[in-house]
Design a protein around this motif. Structure first.
Motif, PDB file in Angstrom:
ATOM      1  N   PHE A 102      70.888  34.435  21.013  1.00 49.09           N
ATOM      2  CA  PHE A 102      70.067  33.276  20.626  1.00 49.09           C
ATOM      3  C   PHE A 102      68.809  33.780  19.928  1.00 49.09           C
ATOM      4  N   PRO A 103      68.832  33.876  18.593  1.00 47.28           N
ATOM      5  CA  PRO A 103      67.699  34.447  17.858  1.00 47.28           C
ATOM      6  C   PRO A 103      66.395  33.656  18.035  1.00 47.28           C
ATOM      7  N   ARG A 104      66.475  32.415  18.449  1.00 50.17           N
ATOM      8  CA  ARG A 104      65.276  31.603  18.640  1.00 50.17           C
ATOM      9  C   ARG A 104      64.463  32.085  19.850  1.00 50.17           C
ATOM     10  N   LEU A 105      65.089  32.823  20.752  1.00 51.04           N
ATOM     11  CA  LEU A 105      64.390  33.285  21.954  1.00 51.04           C
ATOM     12  C   LEU A 105      63.495  34.478  21.643  1.00 51.04           C
ATOM     13  N   GLN A 106      62.248  34.362  22.042  1.00 50.80           N
ATOM     14  CA  GLN A 106      61.301  35.458  21.894  1.00 50.80           C
ATOM     15  C   GLN A 106      61.416  36.403  23.091  1.00 50.80           C
ATOM     16  N   SER A 107      61.594  35.835  24.280  1.00 50.66           N
ATOM     17  CA  SER A 107      61.760  36.656  25.481  1.00 50.66           C
ATOM     18  C   SER A 107      62.636  35.910  26.485  1.00 50.66           C
ATOM     19  N   ALA A 108      63.252  36.684  27.360  1.00 52.89           N
ATOM     20  CA  ALA A 108      64.075  36.137  28.442  1.00 52.89           C
ATOM     21  C   ALA A 108      63.882  37.037  29.656  1.00 52.89           C
ATOM     22  N   VAL A 109      63.480  36.418  30.785  1.00 53.79           N
ATOM     23  CA  VAL A 109      63.227  37.177  32.007  1.00 53.79           C
ATOM     24  C   VAL A 109      63.996  36.510  33.147  1.00 53.79           C
ATOM     25  N   THR A 110      64.756  37.308  33.906  1.00 51.18           N
ATOM     26  CA  THR A 110      65.510  36.767  35.029  1.00 51.18           C
ATOM     27  C   THR A 110      64.877  37.206  36.346  1.00 51.18           C
ATOM     28  N   LYS A 122      61.104  32.151  26.554  1.00 53.46           N
ATOM     29  CA  LYS A 122      60.035  31.738  25.650  1.00 53.46           C
ATOM     30  C   LYS A 122      60.651  31.724  24.262  1.00 53.46           C
ATOM     31  N   GLU A 123      60.530  30.589  23.596  1.00 51.39           N
ATOM     32  CA  GLU A 123      61.116  30.442  22.267  1.00 51.39           C
ATOM     33  C   GLU A 123      60.042  30.629  21.200  1.00 51.39           C
ATOM     34  N   TYR A 124      60.480  31.123  20.045  1.00 56.50           N
ATOM     35  CA  TYR A 124      59.563  31.215  18.913  1.00 56.50           C
ATOM     36  C   TYR A 124      59.154  29.816  18.480  1.00 56.50           C
ATOM     37  N   SER A 125      57.919  29.675  18.043  1.00 56.15           N
ATOM     38  CA  SER A 125      57.448  28.409  17.465  1.00 56.15           C
ATOM     39  C   SER A 125      57.447  28.555  15.953  1.00 56.15           C
ATOM     40  N   PRO A 126      58.051  27.616  15.238  1.00 54.02           N
ATOM     41  CA  PRO A 126      58.066  27.735  13.777  1.00 54.02           C
ATOM     42  C   PRO A 126      56.676  27.507  13.181  1.00 54.02           C
ATOM     43  N   THR A 127      56.336  28.351  12.228  1.00 61.11           N
ATOM     44  CA  THR A 127      55.069  28.233  11.515  1.00 61.11           C
ATOM     45  C   THR A 127      55.320  27.717  10.103  1.00 61.11           C
ATOM     46  N   ALA A 128      56.417  28.151   9.521  1.00 57.50           N
ATOM     47  CA  ALA A 128      56.763  27.749   8.159  1.00 57.50           C
ATOM     48  C   ALA A 128      58.273  27.850   7.998  1.00 57.50           C
ATOM     49  N   VAL A 129      58.741  27.441   6.815  1.00 62.51           N
ATOM     50  CA  VAL A 129      60.153  27.559   6.467  1.00 62.51           C
ATOM     51  C   VAL A 129      60.251  28.503   5.278  1.00 62.51           C
ATOM     52  N   TRP A 130      61.118  29.489   5.398  1.00 58.59           N
ATOM     53  CA  TRP A 130      61.320  30.471   4.333  1.00 58.59           C
ATOM     54  C   TRP A 130      62.709  30.269   3.763  1.00 58.59           C
ATOM     55  N   CYS A 131      62.799  30.109   2.452  1.00 56.11           N
ATOM     56  CA  CYS A 131      64.087  29.891   1.785  1.00 56.11           C
ATOM     57  C   CYS A 131      64.369  31.047   0.820  1.00 56.11           C
ATOM     58  N   PRO A 132      65.044  32.082   1.282  1.00 53.42           N
ATOM     59  CA  PRO A 132      65.434  33.171   0.379  1.00 53.42           C
ATOM     60  C   PRO A 132      66.768  32.836  -0.278  1.00 53.42           C
ATOM     61  N   GLY A 133      66.752  32.030  -1.267  1.00 59.30           N
ATOM     62  CA  GLY A 133      67.984  31.579  -1.902  1.00 59.30           C
ATOM     63  C   GLY A 133      68.301  30.161  -1.462  1.00 59.30           C
ATOM     64  N   ALA A 134      69.577  29.876  -1.210  1.00 55.70           N
ATOM     65  CA  ALA A 134      70.017  28.522  -0.886  1.00 55.70           C
ATOM     66  C   ALA A 134      69.785  28.145   0.572  1.00 55.70           C
ATOM     67  N   SER A 135      69.804  29.094   1.483  1.00 54.38           N
ATOM     68  CA  SER A 135      69.626  28.784   2.902  1.00 54.38           C
ATOM     69  C   SER A 135      68.171  28.997   3.316  1.00 54.38           C
ATOM     70  N   CYS A 136      67.738  28.199   4.296  1.00 52.47           N
ATOM     71  CA  CYS A 136      66.356  28.256   4.751  1.00 52.47           C
ATOM     72  C   CYS A 136      66.291  28.628   6.232  1.00 52.47           C
ATOM     73  N   TYR A 137      65.194  29.279   6.614  1.00 55.70           N
ATOM     74  CA  TYR A 137      65.015  29.765   7.982  1.00 55.70           C
ATOM     75  C   TYR A 137      63.606  29.458   8.463  1.00 55.70           C
ATOM     76  N   PHE A 138      63.499  29.190   9.754  1.00 57.00           N
ATOM     77  CA  PHE A 138      62.185  29.076  10.365  1.00 57.00           C
ATOM     78  C   PHE A 138      61.602  30.482  10.487  1.00 57.00           C
ATOM     79  N   ILE A 139      60.285  30.591  10.253  1.00 56.59           N
ATOM     80  CA  ILE A 139      59.601  31.861  10.478  1.00 56.59           C
ATOM     81  C   ILE A 139      58.426  31.624  11.415  1.00 56.59           C
ATOM     82  N   ASN A 140      58.084  32.662  12.177  1.00 54.17           N
ATOM     83  CA  ASN A 140      56.953  32.546  13.095  1.00 54.17           C
ATOM     84  C   ASN A 140      55.684  33.078  12.438  1.00 54.17           C
TER      85      ASN A 140
END
Length: 191
Positions: A102-110, A122-140
């Motif tokens: 799960f790439p959205r997870l910043q950390s996982a503790v059991t 703890k999940e990453y919080s999106p700061t912006a959207v990055w579009c390198p070409g046709a697909s877009c990704y959330f960036i922190n």
């Protein structure tokens, strides 16, 4: 004719050897009983993890996280000890596997509480959207792409478009955190 003293020594040596062999066999039998008893003790239901509790997730589904953990807890170590055993569960494997899956997870503790395996994420919080070409990704805020972004009907986040780049998540953006900070400051000033 053999000396009676030598015969006595020979008989004593044989008796000592038999005694050591018996002691060794008794020790091995005792060791096997201890190991079998320990395995049965550790397989008792009271020492098993019965439930997975997920905390801290906002976007990632609790059911998806629980299913991923349950698949890690399935089976036994060397066909003897269950992986659900509360003292020997695969802690590092679960934590690393979840962050990889799960790439959205910043950390996982059991941790273990009674018969529950508690996962705090703890999940990453999106700061912006990055579009390198046709697909877009959330960036922190560290300019790291961590999750595919949906197509928005109107801009919700700052959208940065660059030349096409092949990437696997999580992945650093083609610009640095300082550049992202400057773009966010510029966006704030323009609003």
């Amino acid at each position: 004719m053999a000396n009676p003293r030598q015969e006595l020594k020979q008989t004593n040596r044989q008796a000592k050897r038999r005694l050591w062999k018996r002691r060794l066999v008794a020790l091995l039998v005792l060791l096997v009983f201890i190991i079998v008893g320990l395995v049965f003790f550790l397989r008792l239901a009271r020492w098993q993890l019965e439930e997975v509790v997920v905390r801290g997730n906002r976007v990632t589904s609790s059911a998806d996280l629980t299913n991923a953990i349950e698949s890690q807890l399935a089976g036994d170590y060397l066909y003897l000890l269950p992986r659900r055993q509360r003292w020997f569960y695969p802690e590092r494997s679960i934590e690393d596997g979840l962050i990889e899956q799960f790439p959205r997870l910043q950390s996982a503790v059991t941790s273990v509480r009674n018969d529950q395996l508690v996962l705090v994420v703890k999940e990453y919080s999106p700061t912006a959207v990055w579009c390198p070409g046709a697909s877009c990704y959330f960036i922190n805020d560290k300019a790291q792409a961590f999750s595919p972004a949906p197509t928005f009907s109107r801009p919700i986040y700052l959208t940065i478009t660059t030349a096409k780049t092949d990437l696997t998540l999580p992945s650093p953006a083609s610009f640095g955190p300082a550049d992202l900070s400057k773009l966010l400051d510029l966006q704030t000033q323009l609003q």
